[in-house]
Write a protein that holds these residues in place. Structure first.
Motif, PDB file in Angstrom:
ATOM      1  N   LEU A 169       0.796  -1.265  -0.112  1.00  0.00           N
ATOM      2  CA  LEU A 169      -0.065   0.010  -0.007  1.00  0.00           C
ATOM      3  C   LEU A 169       0.904   1.320   0.055  1.00  0.00           C
ATOM      4  N   PRO A 170       0.414   2.412  -0.568  1.00  0.00           N
ATOM      5  CA  PRO A 170       1.084   3.387  -0.738  1.00  0.00           C
ATOM      6  C   PRO A 170       1.466   4.149   0.675  1.00  0.00           C
ATOM      7  N   ALA A 171       0.474   4.055   1.447  1.00  0.00           N
ATOM      8  CA  ALA A 171       0.702   4.637   2.773  1.00  0.00           C
ATOM      9  C   ALA A 171      -0.372   4.089   3.775  1.00  0.00           C
ATOM     10  N   VAL A 172       0.064   3.715   4.856  1.00  0.00           N
ATOM     11  CA  VAL A 172      -1.057   3.173   6.076  1.00  0.00           C
ATOM     12  C   VAL A 172      -0.461   4.108   7.333  1.00  0.00           C
ATOM     13  N   ASP A 173      -1.522   4.671   7.960  1.00  0.00           N
ATOM     14  CA  ASP A 173      -1.233   5.403   9.215  1.00  0.00           C
ATOM     15  C   ASP A 173      -1.649   4.417  10.433  1.00  0.00           C
ATOM     16  N   ALA A 174      -2.295   3.246  10.383  1.00  0.00           N
ATOM     17  CA  ALA A 174      -2.496   2.471  11.415  1.00  0.00           C
ATOM     18  C   ALA A 174      -3.157   1.143  10.918  1.00  0.00           C
ATOM     19  N   LEU A 175      -2.961   0.232  11.828  1.00  0.00           N
ATOM     20  CA  LEU A 175      -3.318  -1.157  11.723  1.00  0.00           C
ATOM     21  C   LEU A 175      -4.565  -1.478  12.903  1.00  0.00           C
ATOM     22  N   VAL A 176      -5.796  -1.659  12.731  1.00  0.00           N
ATOM     23  CA  VAL A 176      -6.713  -1.750  13.854  1.00  0.00           C
ATOM     24  C   VAL A 176      -7.028  -3.423  13.573  1.00  0.00           C
ATOM     25  N   ILE A 177      -6.828  -4.088  14.774  1.00  0.00           N
ATOM     26  CA  ILE A 177      -6.968  -5.522  14.816  1.00  0.00           C
ATOM     27  C   ILE A 177      -7.969  -6.233  15.784  1.00  0.00           C
ATOM     28  N   ASP A 178      -8.508  -7.166  14.995  1.00  0.00           N
ATOM     29  CA  ASP A 178      -9.602  -7.811  15.954  1.00  0.00           C
ATOM     30  C   ASP A 178      -8.707  -8.578  17.211  1.00  0.00           C
ATOM     31  N   MET A 179      -9.384  -9.043  18.060  1.00  0.00           N
ATOM     32  CA  MET A 179      -8.550  -9.285  19.537  1.00  0.00           C
ATOM     33  C   MET A 179      -8.060 -10.847  19.218  1.00  0.00           C
ATOM     34  N   PHE A 180      -8.310 -11.620  18.408  1.00  0.00           N
ATOM     35  CA  PHE A 180      -7.905 -12.761  18.036  1.00  0.00           C
ATOM     36  C   PHE A 180      -6.657 -12.534  17.235  1.00  0.00           C
ATOM     37  N   CYS A 181      -6.510 -11.501  16.686  1.00  0.00           N
ATOM     38  CA  CYS A 181      -5.292 -11.164  15.819  1.00  0.00           C
ATOM     39  C   CYS A 181      -4.115 -10.595  16.502  1.00  0.00           C
ATOM     40  N   ALA A 182      -3.948 -11.110  17.675  1.00  0.00           N
ATOM     41  CA  ALA A 182      -2.921 -10.262  18.456  1.00  0.00           C
ATOM     42  C   ALA A 182      -1.370 -10.667  17.747  1.00  0.00           C
ATOM     43  N   ASP A 183      -1.289 -11.797  17.217  1.00  0.00           N
ATOM     44  CA  ASP A 183      -0.067 -12.130  16.508  1.00  0.00           C
ATOM     45  C   ASP A 183       0.227 -11.016  15.439  1.00  0.00           C
ATOM     46  N   ALA A 184      -0.750 -10.099  15.033  1.00  0.00           N
ATOM     47  CA  ALA A 184      -0.419  -9.172  13.826  1.00  0.00           C
ATOM     48  C   ALA A 184       0.183  -7.996  14.510  1.00  0.00           C
ATOM     49  N   LEU A 185       0.269  -7.901  15.961  1.00  0.00           N
ATOM     50  CA  LEU A 185       1.238  -6.803  16.687  1.00  0.00           C
ATOM     51  C   LEU A 185       2.667  -7.087  16.152  1.00  0.00           C
ATOM     52  N   ASP A 186       3.192  -8.086  15.749  1.00  0.00           N
ATOM     53  CA  ASP A 186       4.216  -8.294  15.436  1.00  0.00           C
ATOM     54  C   ASP A 186       4.809  -7.649  13.894  1.00  0.00           C
ATOM     55  N   VAL A 187       3.724  -7.951  13.409  1.00  0.00           N
ATOM     56  CA  VAL A 187       3.808  -7.150  12.062  1.00  0.00           C
ATOM     57  C   VAL A 187       3.734  -5.784  11.833  1.00  0.00           C
ATOM     58  N   ALA A 188       2.925  -5.207  12.734  1.00  0.00           N
ATOM     59  CA  ALA A 188       3.039  -3.961  12.938  1.00  0.00           C
ATOM     60  C   ALA A 188       4.186  -3.313  13.484  1.00  0.00           C
ATOM     61  N   ALA A 189       4.715  -4.044  14.436  1.00  0.00           N
ATOM     62  CA  ALA A 189       6.084  -3.624  15.058  1.00  0.00           C
ATOM     63  C   ALA A 189       6.927  -3.602  14.009  1.00  0.00           C
ATOM     64  N   GLU A 190       7.165  -4.759  13.215  1.00  0.00           N
ATOM     65  CA  GLU A 190       8.078  -4.596  11.994  1.00  0.00           C
ATOM     66  C   GLU A 190       8.084  -3.626  11.229  1.00  0.00           C
ATOM     67  N   LEU A 191       6.850  -3.051  10.981  1.00  0.00           N
ATOM     68  CA  LEU A 191       6.694  -2.061   9.666  1.00  0.00           C
ATOM     69  C   LEU A 191       6.481  -0.845  10.728  1.00  0.00           C
ATOM     70  N   LYS A 192       6.749  -0.538  11.831  1.00  0.00           N
ATOM     71  CA  LYS A 192       6.619   0.457  12.553  1.00  0.00           C
ATOM     72  C   LYS A 192       5.158   1.455  12.364  1.00  0.00           C
ATOM     73  N   LEU A 193       4.066   0.345  12.522  1.00  0.00           N
ATOM     74  CA  LEU A 193       2.933   0.777  12.323  1.00  0.00           C
ATOM     75  C   LEU A 193       2.184   0.976  13.434  1.00  0.00           C
ATOM     76  N   PRO A 194       1.582   2.155  13.967  1.00  0.00           N
ATOM     77  CA  PRO A 194       0.660   2.148  15.259  1.00  0.00           C
ATOM     78  C   PRO A 194      -0.267   0.951  15.047  1.00  0.00           C
ATOM     79  N   ALA A 195      -0.591   0.312  16.040  1.00  0.00           N
ATOM     80  CA  ALA A 195      -1.560  -0.808  16.272  1.00  0.00           C
ATOM     81  C   ALA A 195      -2.497  -0.558  17.269  1.00  0.00           C
TER      82      ALA A 195
END
Length: 472
Positions: free
Chosen positions: A109-135
């Motif tokens: 994606l050209p730009a993403v300002d935040a990732l908003v995740i469902d509670m069951f998707c807690a592992d996606a916090l690792d993706v956000a951290a890697e991409l330096k995205l607010p989660a």
């Protein structure tokens, strides 16, 4: 420049529906939204149909189905010794394995300002951290549940009694009235791998930049305050909490046969019974419900799903129910005109908001709970699974907007209980008083979402905080 957020719901219609409502809220505030979807491990027609409906009715939201796992990847339900895994572990495994496709999609994606995740998707916090995205988490159930569940990793870690003793105990936790430990979800009342996975999920939630909750301040004042005051996470700081609900579907189904049937009924005269996308009963319980409905003399609209066999996967689609085989002989004929039985599905929001609907027998799923409250209906609480027993505690003890259907945690809710509770809620003075309380809360729910209301202000605060996080 327009902000862009990516929303990442978990598996199942119950998690997709409120996330789509959250997407609409972002759009109202000028934020572009993409919803990244995960196909269930087992093909689910309900989910596919819900996605198709959501995409068709929300053209301004981009829906992107993440590519499925490679054909040679081991299925989520398998293990090295060929024993089937618990369905909770299967779900976490499946969602965890989707981190790679999610990461690739976010990078595209050209730009993403935040990732908003469902509670069951807690592992996606690792993706956000890697991409330096607010989660941020979007918690699609109530603040009361969240207050309890954020406490649970600490409660379980410091537990000195046996699990058997724990199940029989009464818990007093910040943000909640006293409740039986046995009302907690079954998945966290064991020492199983599933319990450990669920507790890890709640332990990770405070790692996020904040938690959006699908509730409103005046509905759950005690829980919202406890969360904000940091009383529910003993082991670390609690991130900001934003009560942004009630986010419920607007409905819009006008041509369904049940709507035409309701059109012919008197105002507030019909009891609506439905138990969610996973709620099923054995034939014997269906017969008890039918007998209770018949004896009560009340008008009713009842959604019946085929019973699920003990070994059937929760994601497996159910066949169409054979009403003549499942219900007592002659029941449909004897109640014709006074009642209508639907197979598998009804346009729930439209039924709840119809002028003829007078009360709601519900499994206490949070989407259904909010839909009932927003429609101004008394709730007859019949919890089945997951956090629904906790929801019932809050509905009955804290909010005082419903009454318990006794027997749900025993062998059977009897025909006598169904008859008694329906008559109570529809005919008694106490039932009318309950309705008056619900109507007051219905107005408060509407006010919370208006400009200047508590949920509107909380969402604006969230967007301002997100701006600050992105600048830092």
């Amino acid at each position: 420049m327009t902000k862009t957020v990516v929303l990442y719901p978990g598996l199942g219609v119950g998690h997709l529906t409120p996330m789509v409502e959250l997407a609409k809220l972002f759009l109202q505030h000028g934020v572009a939204v993409t919803v990244a979807l995960v196909e269930p491990p087992v093909k689910a027609p309900d989910f596919s149909a819900a996605v198709a409906r959501a995409a068709a009715s929300n053209p301004s939201i981009t829906f992107h189905v993440l590519p499925p796992l490679a054909a040679d990847a081991p299925p989520a339900g398998s293990s090295s010794d060929d024993t089937p895994k618990h369905h909770v572990i299967q779900m976490f495994d499946h969602l965890g394995a989707m981190n790679a496709p999610l990461r690739d999609f976010l990078r595209s994606l050209p730009a993403v300002d935040a990732l908003v995740i469902d509670m069951f998707c807690a592992d996606a916090l690792d993706v956000a951290a890697e991409l330096k995205l607010p989660a941020y988490f979007f918690y699609a159930s109530g603040a009361g549940d969240l207050a309890v569940f954020l406490n649970m990793p600490s409660v379980r870690a410091n537990m000195t009694m046996s699990l058997e003793e724990f199940r029989d105990s009464v818990l007093s936790l910040p943000g909640a009235p006293p409740f039986k430990a046995s009302d907690l979800p079954a998945a966290i009342l064991t020492d199983s791998e599933a319990a450990k996975a669920v507790l890890r999920m709640f332990q990770r939630m405070p790692e996020s930049n904040g938690i959006l909750i699908n509730t409103f301040e005046s509905l759950e004042t005690r829980a919202a305050r406890a969360l904000r005051d940091g009383l529910c996470v003993p082991y670390r700081a609690t991130p900001p909490v934003y009560c942004v609900g009630p986010l419920v579907s607007g409905g819009g189904e006008k041509e369904h046969e049940c709507i035409r049937w309701l059109d012919a009924q008197p105002d507030r005269s019909v009891v609506f019974l439905t138990f969610g996308s996973l709620g099923t009963f054995p034939k014997k319980q269906l017969e008890e419900i039918a007998a209770g409905l018949e004896k009560s003399g009340q008008r009713f609209l009842w959604v019946v799903r085929s019973p699920r066999s003990a070994d059937q996967n929760l994601n497996e689609p159910l066949g169409e129910p054979d009403l003549d085989a499942l219900l007592p002989d002659g029941f449909l004929e004897r109640t014709k005109g006074r009642g209508l039985v639907l197979k598998s599905w009804a346009p729930q929001v439209d039924v709840l908001r119809h002028r003829a609907t007078g009360a709601f027998v519900t499994h206490c799923g949070w989407n259904s709970t909010l839909e009932g409250i927003v429609a101004g209906l008394q709730l007859l609480c019949w919890p089945l699974y997951a956090e629904q027993r906790m929801n019932m505690v809050f509905i009955v003890e804290e909010m005082k907007l419903g009454v318990e259907m006794r027997g749900y945690d025993e062998e059977m809710v009897t025909a006598e209980e169904v008859e008694t509770k329906l008559r109570w809620v529809m005919e008694s003075e106490d039932g009318r008083a309950l309705r008056e309380r619900v109507l007051v809360v219905k107005d408060r729910a509407a006010d919370a979402l208006k400009e200047g209301g508590s949920s509107y202000a909380a969402f604006v605060e969230f967007l301002e905080d997100l701006e600050t996080v992105n600048r830092s």
